[in-house]
Scaffold this motif. Structure first.
Motif, PDB file in Angstrom:
ATOM      1  N   PHE A 151      50.847  42.575  46.732  1.00  0.00           N
ATOM      2  CA  PHE A 151      50.973  41.705  45.565  1.00  0.00           C
ATOM      3  C   PHE A 151      49.801  41.913  44.618  1.00  0.00           C
ATOM      4  O   PHE A 151      48.655  42.003  45.054  1.00  0.00           O
ATOM      5  N   VAL A 152      50.099  41.994  43.314  1.00  0.00           N
ATOM      6  CA  VAL A 152      49.073  42.048  42.270  1.00  0.00           C
ATOM      7  C   VAL A 152      49.467  41.046  41.195  1.00  0.00           C
ATOM      8  O   VAL A 152      50.609  41.042  40.727  1.00  0.00           O
ATOM      9  N   SER A 153      48.505  40.200  40.805  1.00  0.00           N
ATOM     10  CA  SER A 153      48.718  39.227  39.744  1.00  0.00           C
ATOM     11  C   SER A 153      47.674  39.448  38.658  1.00  0.00           C
ATOM     12  O   SER A 153      46.471  39.438  38.927  1.00  0.00           O
ATOM     13  N   ILE A 154      48.158  39.662  37.439  1.00  0.00           N
ATOM     14  CA  ILE A 154      47.292  39.874  36.283  1.00  0.00           C
ATOM     15  C   ILE A 154      47.384  38.623  35.409  1.00  0.00           C
ATOM     16  O   ILE A 154      48.471  38.226  35.004  1.00  0.00           O
ATOM     17  N   ARG A 155      46.231  38.013  35.118  1.00  0.00           N
ATOM     18  CA  ARG A 155      46.176  36.835  34.253  1.00  0.00           C
ATOM     19  C   ARG A 155      45.708  37.303  32.871  1.00  0.00           C
ATOM     20  O   ARG A 155      44.546  37.610  32.671  1.00  0.00           O
ATOM     21  N   HIS A 156      46.656  37.399  31.938  1.00  0.00           N
ATOM     22  CA  HIS A 156      46.326  37.832  30.580  1.00  0.00           C
ATOM     23  C   HIS A 156      45.647  36.684  29.839  1.00  0.00           C
ATOM     24  O   HIS A 156      46.136  35.555  29.840  1.00  0.00           O
ATOM     25  N   LEU A 157      44.528  37.017  29.196  1.00  0.00           N
ATOM     26  CA  LEU A 157      43.714  35.997  28.543  1.00  0.00           C
ATOM     27  C   LEU A 157      43.709  36.088  27.024  1.00  0.00           C
ATOM     28  O   LEU A 157      43.345  35.137  26.350  1.00  0.00           O
ATOM     29  N   GLY A 158      44.052  37.248  26.488  1.00  0.00           N
ATOM     30  CA  GLY A 158      43.995  37.393  25.044  1.00  0.00           C
ATOM     31  C   GLY A 158      44.337  38.790  24.595  1.00  0.00           C
ATOM     32  O   GLY A 158      44.847  39.610  25.363  1.00  0.00           O
ATOM     33  N   VAL A 159      44.033  39.060  23.331  1.00  0.00           N
ATOM     34  CA  VAL A 159      44.358  40.340  22.713  1.00  0.00           C
ATOM     35  C   VAL A 159      43.082  41.012  22.214  1.00  0.00           C
ATOM     36  O   VAL A 159      42.040  40.377  22.037  1.00  0.00           O
ATOM     37  N   ILE A 160      43.207  42.309  21.974  1.00  0.00           N
ATOM     38  CA  ILE A 160      42.146  43.091  21.351  1.00  0.00           C
ATOM     39  C   ILE A 160      42.774  43.748  20.131  1.00  0.00           C
ATOM     40  O   ILE A 160      43.762  44.476  20.250  1.00  0.00           O
ATOM     41  N   VAL A 194      42.304  39.358  33.528  1.00  0.00           N
ATOM     42  CA  VAL A 194      41.562  39.288  34.794  1.00  0.00           C
ATOM     43  C   VAL A 194      42.564  39.554  35.908  1.00  0.00           C
ATOM     44  O   VAL A 194      43.708  39.089  35.837  1.00  0.00           O
ATOM     45  N   ILE A 195      42.144  40.274  36.931  1.00  0.00           N
ATOM     46  CA  ILE A 195      42.991  40.448  38.110  1.00  0.00           C
ATOM     47  C   ILE A 195      42.878  39.155  38.923  1.00  0.00           C
ATOM     48  O   ILE A 195      41.860  38.876  39.548  1.00  0.00           O
ATOM     49  N   ALA A 196      43.922  38.342  38.849  1.00  0.00           N
ATOM     50  CA  ALA A 196      43.913  37.030  39.501  1.00  0.00           C
ATOM     51  C   ALA A 196      44.007  37.159  41.013  1.00  0.00           C
ATOM     52  O   ALA A 196      43.402  36.380  41.752  1.00  0.00           O
ATOM     53  N   GLU A 197      44.772  38.152  41.455  1.00  0.00           N
ATOM     54  CA  GLU A 197      44.955  38.355  42.897  1.00  0.00           C
ATOM     55  C   GLU A 197      45.349  39.801  43.119  1.00  0.00           C
ATOM     56  O   GLU A 197      46.084  40.384  42.319  1.00  0.00           O
ATOM     57  N   ASN A 198      44.841  40.399  44.197  1.00  0.00           N
ATOM     58  CA  ASN A 198      45.220  41.762  44.553  1.00  0.00           C
ATOM     59  C   ASN A 198      45.206  41.892  46.072  1.00  0.00           C
ATOM     60  O   ASN A 198      44.141  41.973  46.684  1.00  0.00           O
ATOM     61  N   ARG A 199      46.399  41.881  46.633  1.00  0.00           N
ATOM     62  CA  ARG A 199      46.561  42.126  48.072  1.00  0.00           C
ATOM     63  C   ARG A 199      47.189  43.516  48.180  1.00  0.00           C
ATOM     64  O   ARG A 199      48.366  43.709  47.854  1.00  0.00           O
ATOM     65  N   SER A 200      46.407  44.455  48.606  1.00  0.00           N
ATOM     66  CA  SER A 200      46.791  45.868  48.613  1.00  0.00           C
ATOM     67  C   SER A 200      48.176  46.096  49.198  1.00  0.00           C
ATOM     68  O   SER A 200      48.491  45.611  50.287  1.00  0.00           O
ATOM     69  N   MET A 201      48.989  46.832  48.445  1.00  0.00           N
ATOM     70  CA  MET A 201      50.337  47.236  48.837  1.00  0.00           C
ATOM     71  C   MET A 201      51.266  46.047  49.087  1.00  0.00           C
ATOM     72  O   MET A 201      52.292  46.175  49.730  1.00  0.00           O
ATOM     73  N   ASP A 223      40.060  45.258  41.101  1.00  0.00           N
ATOM     74  CA  ASP A 223      39.534  44.346  42.118  1.00  0.00           C
ATOM     75  C   ASP A 223      39.811  42.899  41.724  1.00  0.00           C
ATOM     76  O   ASP A 223      39.721  42.532  40.543  1.00  0.00           O
ATOM     77  N   GLU A 224      40.139  42.075  42.697  1.00  0.00           N
ATOM     78  CA  GLU A 224      40.401  40.669  42.438  1.00  0.00           C
ATOM     79  C   GLU A 224      39.210  40.034  41.742  1.00  0.00           C
ATOM     80  O   GLU A 224      38.067  40.216  42.148  1.00  0.00           O
TER      81      GLU A 224
END
Length: 110
Positions: free
Chosen positions: A35-44, A26-33, A8-9
């Protein structure tokens, strides 16, 4: 590999290896079918999330974007990545394989 979280956005999501190490995002943006944008913030690493060290702040945030477009033969997926120079070749080597597996999964379930 697997993920924990929601697509979910605005939602937090973690992408993890079998050992539990991976990325937090964080899911920066999600427009179904579309566009999906994933904002990577760090590592585990070792179960500890790092979003503030100098090492992480040198590259974060980094975006991983997926665009989906209908075509006469199905769907075209276009991927753009923010990648640190030391990871560029790894991404060029692994993404074609990953996208081929995604294609197989999608065609199998269609």
């Amino acid at each position: 590999c697997y993920y924990v979280g929601s697509w979910d956005e605005g939602a937090r999501i973690q992408f993890l290896s079998p050992s539990g190490d991976g990325m937090t995002a964080v899911i920066a943006e999600n427009r179904s079918m579309e566009f999906v944008s994933i904002r990577h913030l760090g590592v585990i690493e070792g179960g500890v999330e790092d979003t503030t060290s100098d090492k992480v702040r040198a590259w974060a945030p980094a975006y991983e974007n997926y665009r989906f477009a209908d075509t006469p033969d199905g769907c075209r997926v276009t991927v753009t990545l923010d990648t640190a120079p030391e990871w560029e070749q790894s991404m060029l080597d692994t993404y074609p394989t990953a996208l081929a597996l995604l294609k197989q999964l999608c065609e199998r379930s269609a």
